[in-house]
Enzyme design. Structure first.
Site, short mmCIF file in Angstrom:
data_model
loop_
_atom_site.label_atom_id
_atom_site.label_comp_id
_atom_site.label_asym_id
_atom_site.label_seq_id
_atom_site.Cartn_x
_atom_site.Cartn_y
_atom_site.Cartn_z
N LYS A 143 60.41 67.82 35.43
CA LYS A 143 61.64 67.08 35.77
C LYS A 143 62.53 66.96 34.53
O LYS A 143 62.02 66.83 33.41
CB LYS A 143 61.25 65.70 36.29
CG LYS A 143 62.38 64.90 36.95
CD LYS A 143 61.83 63.60 37.53
CE LYS A 143 62.92 62.74 38.15
NZ LYS A 143 62.40 61.48 38.72
N SER A 192 63.84 60.44 43.38
CA SER A 192 64.73 61.16 42.51
C SER A 192 64.17 62.51 42.05
O SER A 192 64.94 63.36 41.60
CB SER A 192 65.04 60.30 41.28
OG SER A 192 63.87 60.08 40.52
N SER A 214 59.82 57.71 43.45
CA SER A 214 60.56 58.93 43.15
C SER A 214 59.73 60.22 43.16
O SER A 214 60.30 61.30 43.13
CB SER A 214 61.27 58.81 41.80
OG SER A 214 62.43 58.05 41.94
#
Lengths: 529, 499
Positions: free
Chosen positions: A80, A169, A193
């Site tokens: 990420k 997210s 997330s």
């Protein structure tokens, strides 16, 4: 040694029946492994459409890089964009404020992965600084859900907003795993997330106990809630990565020390009612006998869709069929979790994001105020931050700043901390295993089975992935997505989302949660679900 | 009615006659006004590394050379508590007679400024590492009464970066070397009543913290910074009833004293004129001798304190505290009473030596087998004179205790004169590494103990200066000095004047 030779050796060693590398368990994945080159091929094929990666390496770079031998050799892993990687890529957090920022150091997790032989193939798309649940608030634009039926996707006049969200997210990481663009991905989970996008993209997403994996190098959003999470197509791959990265780290003082890990392990393995959780000789017909599963009533919320409820029922039946005892439990403070979570996460966000002032690094506003006047000098901050942060981040910083202000703190921040404590206590009450943090002396566990449960089962989200255009006008509805995931975050306990059925062709996920530190049992149950 | 009059009258005195200000501030002259004073000291710890990073704590190195990732607030960096700083803070609270807390924790204090890379300072707002304790002021400290000032708390916190204004017009330069250096903030109870008490408190704090190796505690270089809270009250009221003002950026003992005196006068004058004292932060303008408004209460920032989520609570075991306690040197108070008893020294002399780090052990080495009073006299007058001339610390001086002892022995056995001894001392402090005896020999010094030779010289001098000899005989006793000087010049100081 070239990558292809290593890959060959890896295949040979599998054939020869080598099950384990030194010091690590090897779990058998149900999927064919994806090599680095295969992943890069998939990226060049599918990423232009899905927008899962913010940046990725080329096959030439992959061949040139020298990776070490280890249990994750030739594993393509996506990371990420809020986890620091020193080489090749920006650590932008999908924010304009850090658009071209490269980190001079690497996150401990990434170091561990590379030492184990894995290759970081790219940095994934996300909601800016981890704030969002649709991967919509990103300078890279939305990532898309790979599960949107191809036919629908190609319909005339279909805009991007008509596509399904991968969730957020960590949307890019989930989409990358689902589309075969990596074998596993790292995400970050502050309030769901990792678990939410995993559920919506039909992959496994694991948020370990807070402190299991070092946060050093993870760009902070809500530090007391932030957890590095792991996504892969099945639990076996998740566990292989987890074993590598779940190690003590002196660079993160909130990372569990080896003595705490040993204490938890001793506590978990001393419970007399589970005799063979990790043993090889579990019965084939009832591999989860002795495990008691709790179904928390309060997660049966109004917003829960019919397909989600159906998959929850099916999951409970499946666990019962595997030998589990399934019981109903009550967690009455669950409804308070969402407001408490947002007050705390926003407060910490406003604090953690205060450093992005454009002075030492990152984007700085071009507007040059007259610094002879101090008032104007602070205008520089306002300009830089106003231009650097997107609307959702600004909204959360402002709310968080208010929550912590001396006028509001006692009405929002302090009560939220109390609710958090209550929720932690509530989980301690339903789990049979005592919390290793509150257990001050070695526990004399009674031989008879205590009342509590070993794991909890509940949906990851109220329904399947919405389209990017859905609920456009309702911010509150966006926040409600988090209602199933935030209690585990507040309590710091491990939770994992597992693919469980579909609704209109889009995947659904079920969540399992366990006591603080009981990650191994959780993964063991999840493997069978 | 009568009380009111006296209040007005005394205020008029205070406002009208500048010279009365100092008198007014002495304790005895306070009635009917009293002042309540509390201090906040920021003390830089003498640790090698910063509070939360492995970077060197040398903040005066070339700008931005001692900066770790967390000191620059890089994304993903995390603080790591430096145990050395914890033990120095523990030493500090123990030498102030306070208690190390078994559990303390850290908080974030938020404000935007270019000297604050994280946007917040990590400090200990709710659960400080040290609580309680006191400093006792008395005669040895320069007060003619005794006074106990209690310590409220002692907390660990980060220093800020350094902002440099005016080098490039329109720019504020930032040096991150100081960012994250460990400080302790020591908060006193508002127990002081006069400016001299506050000054003596600070002076004693400096001596204690230097003595225990906690900090160099220099106001000049900012390793000690002082804020003062001042309020006044009428004699009949509660001494904590006044509205207090905070005086900031006081960077010398003189400024502390001046600022307190000016602020007390200002508040008394305001109240006497029927006005109110407003809670605010003020600075001190040494030129006008007045305090000036820096920030009103309304303009004070909201620091939005929050528990620091990146650092777990700090647990300190009883054993560890014991270990720190046993590693503390004898505290000045104890040294003072022991030295006056053991060596028969004056408390003032011991206090002077206590103010110089390492001096007590220097003295005790030199005094072994020698006359302690003479040793102390040499240290406090000659050595300290040289140190202050050179702006040097004893620990930085090249003078060794062996050299000093050799000098004292030569002096005691009359083999050199005190003039020669002083020359010797200067040479030692200039960096001469030779032993005293060796240097004496090299100079070819020996006291002219041959009295006959001296006799001849005197006769010769008397003959050369008949007028001065006659004057001496006629009762001008001071003419003797003339001859002594002549003899010293002729013998290059090798004669002893007594002969």
């Amino acid at each position: 040694m070239s990558r292809s030779v290593r890959a060959l050796r890896l295949k040979l060693s599998r054939h020869a029946g080598f099950q384990t590398y030194a010091g690590s368990r090897q779990y058998r994945s149900t999927f064919a492994p994806i090599t680095v080159l295969e992943a890069l091929e998939a990226i060049s094929e599918r990423n232009p459409e899905l927008n899962a990666f913010a940046s990725h390496i080329t096959p030439a770079e992959a061949n040139a890089s020298e990776s070490s031998e280890g249990p994750l050799m030739d594993w393509p892993i996506a990371v990420k964009a809020n986890i620091a990687t020193a080489r090749s890529s920006v650590t932008s957090c999908a924010s304009r404020a850090l658009y071209a920022y490269t980190s001079p150091f690497q996150a401990t997790v990434v170091d561990s992965l590379e030492r184990a032989g894995a290759a970081v193939v790219g940095k994934t798309n996300m909601d800016e600084f981890g704030m969002g649940s649709k991967n919509k608030f990103s300078i890279y634009g939305s990532a898309l859900n790979p599960h949107t039926p191809a036919l629908v996707a190609k319909q005339d006049g279909m805009t991007e907003l008509d596509r399904h969200t991968p969730g957020g997210s960590s949307g890019g990481s989930a989409a990358a795993v689902a589309a075969g663009m990596c074998r596993a991905a790292l995400g970050s989970d502050t309030g769901g997330s990792v678990r939410l996008p995993a559920a919506w993209c039909g992959v496994v997403g694991f948020k370990p106990t807070f402190g299991r994996i070092s946060r050093h190098g993870l760009v902070a959003y809500g530090s007391s809630l932030d957890t590095v999470g792991i996504m892969a197509r099945d639990v076996a791959d998740v566990q292989s990565v987890f074993d590598i990265v779940a190690v003590p780290d002196p660079l993160d003082m909130t990372c569990m020390t080896s003595s705490l890990r040993a204490r938890i392990k001793a506590l978990a393995s001393s419970r007399p009612w589970i005799t063979q959780a990790h043993g090889p000789n579990r019965s084939e017909s009832a591999p989860l006998a002795e495990i008691r599963v709790g179904i928390p009533e309060e997660y049966w919320v109004n917003e829960l869709s019919e397909p989600a409820l159906e998959s929850w029922r099916a999951g409970a039946s499946r666990l019962a069929a595997l030998g589990c005892e399934v019981v109903s439990v009550s967690l009455p403070h669950t409804p308070s979790a969402l407001p408490a979570y947002y007050a705390l996460a926003w407060a910490e966000a406003s604090s953690n994001l205060a450093r992005y002032d454009g002075i030492r690094y990152g984007r700085r506003s071009d507007i040059r105020p007259d610094t002879r006047n101090l008032q104007n000098a602070s205008q520089k901050y306002a300009n830089t931050r106003g231009e650097g942060f997107g609307a959702e981040v600004q909204r959360r910083i402002l709310l968080g700043t208010y929550v912590m202000s001396s006028a509001a703190s006692e009405h929002y921040f302090t009560p939220s901390q109390k609710i958090r404590r209550l929720i932690q206590e509530e989980f301690d009450n339903v789990f049979a295993l005592p919390n290793a943090l509150s257990a001050t002396q070695p526990l004399a566990l009674s031989a008879s089975r205590p009342l509590g449960v070993d794991v909890l089962l509940f949906p990851t989200a109220t329904g399947a992935a919405p389209r990017l255009s859905d609920q456009e006008d309702s911010r509150v509805a966006n926040y409600v997505n988090d209602v199933m995931t935030v209690p585990a975050s507040l309590a710091g306990i491990p939770a994992i989302s597992i693919p469980a059925g579909h609704a209109d062709g889009m995947p659904l996920g079920l969540q399992l949660a366990a006591q603080y530190g009981d990650d191994d049992l959780l993964l063991c149950v999840a493997r069978h679900l | 009615m009568r009380l009111l009059w006296s209040v007005r009258e005394s205020a008029r005195h205070c406002a009208g006659y500048k010279f009365t200000t100092n008198l007014l501030l002495h304790k005895r002259y306070y009635k009917p006004w009293g002042a309540t004073i509390g201090l906040e000291l920021h003390v830089q710890l003498a640790a090698a590394h910063k509070l939360f990073s492995a970077a060197s704590a040398k903040w005066d190195d070339p700008p931005n050379t001692n900066v770790d990732f967390v000191d620059a607030g890089l994304p993903g960096s995390m603080p790591r508590l430096n145990p050395e700083c914890v033990s120095l803070a523990a030493r500090a609270i123990l030498c102030l007679n306070g208690q190390v807390q078994p559990r303390s924790s850290f908080d974030r204090k938020h404000y935007f400024y270019s000297d604050q890379p994280l946007g917040y300072q990590i400090t200990q707002q709710r659960h400080p590492i040290g609580r309680g304790g006191f400093i006792e002021l008395g005669q040895a400290d320069g007060l003619d009464y005794t006074k106990r000032v209690r310590i409220h708390q002692l907390q660990l916190e980060q220093d800020t970066a350094k902002s440099i204004h005016g080098v490039y017009p329109g720019y504020i330069l930032t040096d991150l070397n100081r960012a994250g250096v460990a400080l302790v903030e020591i908060v006193s109870e508002p127990d002081m009543e006069t400016a001299p008490e506050a000054v003596h408190f600070v002076r004693k704090m400096q001596s204690l913290l230097r003595h225990t190796g906690v900090s160099s505690c220099n106001m000049e270089d900012g390793s000690l910074r002082c804020d003062v809270n001042v309020s006044v009250y009428r004699g009949s009221e509660d001494r904590l009833s006044g509205t207090r003002c905070e005086l900031k950026n006081l960077n010398s003992l003189k400024t502390i004293r001046g600022a307190i005196e000016a602020e007390v006068s200002r508040q008394v004058e305001l109240l006497s004129n029927g006005q109110r004292v407003k809670q605010e932060t003020r600075g001190y303008d040494a030129h006008s001798g007045k305090t000036v408004l820096a920030r009103s209460k309304e303009a004070a920032p909201d620091y939005r304190y929050m528990p620091e989520p990146d650092l777990p609570a700090l647990h300190i075991s009883e054993d560890w505290i014991k270990q720190i306690r046993s590693s503390l040197p004898e505290l000045p108070e104890a040294t003072l009473s022991r030295m006056t008893r053991q060596y028969g020294l004056l408390p003032e002399d011991v206090a002077t030596m206590l103010g110089e780090p390492g001096c007590i052990s220097f003295f005790e080495h030199a005094a072994r087998g020698r006359d302690p009073k003479r040793v102390a006299a040499w240290i406090t007058s000659e050595i300290f004179g040289q140190l202050s001339y050179r702006a040097q610390r004893l620990s930085d001086s090249t003078l060794t205790v062996q050299q000093f002892a050799g000098l004292l022995d030569a002096l005691a056995s009359n083999s050199i004169t005190s003039t020669q001894a002083k020359t010797l001392l200067i040479e030692f402090m200039d960096g001469d590494k030779r032993a005293a005896e060796e240097l004496i020999q090299a100079h070819g010094w020996k006291v002219m103990s041959d009295t006959r030779q001296l006799q001849t010289l005197v006769t010769q001098l008397l003959n050369e200066h008949p007028r001065e000899a006659a004057e001496y005989k006629a009762g001008h006793k001071r003419r003797l000095n003339f001859f002594v000087a002549k003899i010293m010049a002729a013998t290059k100081g090798q004669a002893r004047p007594q002969d």
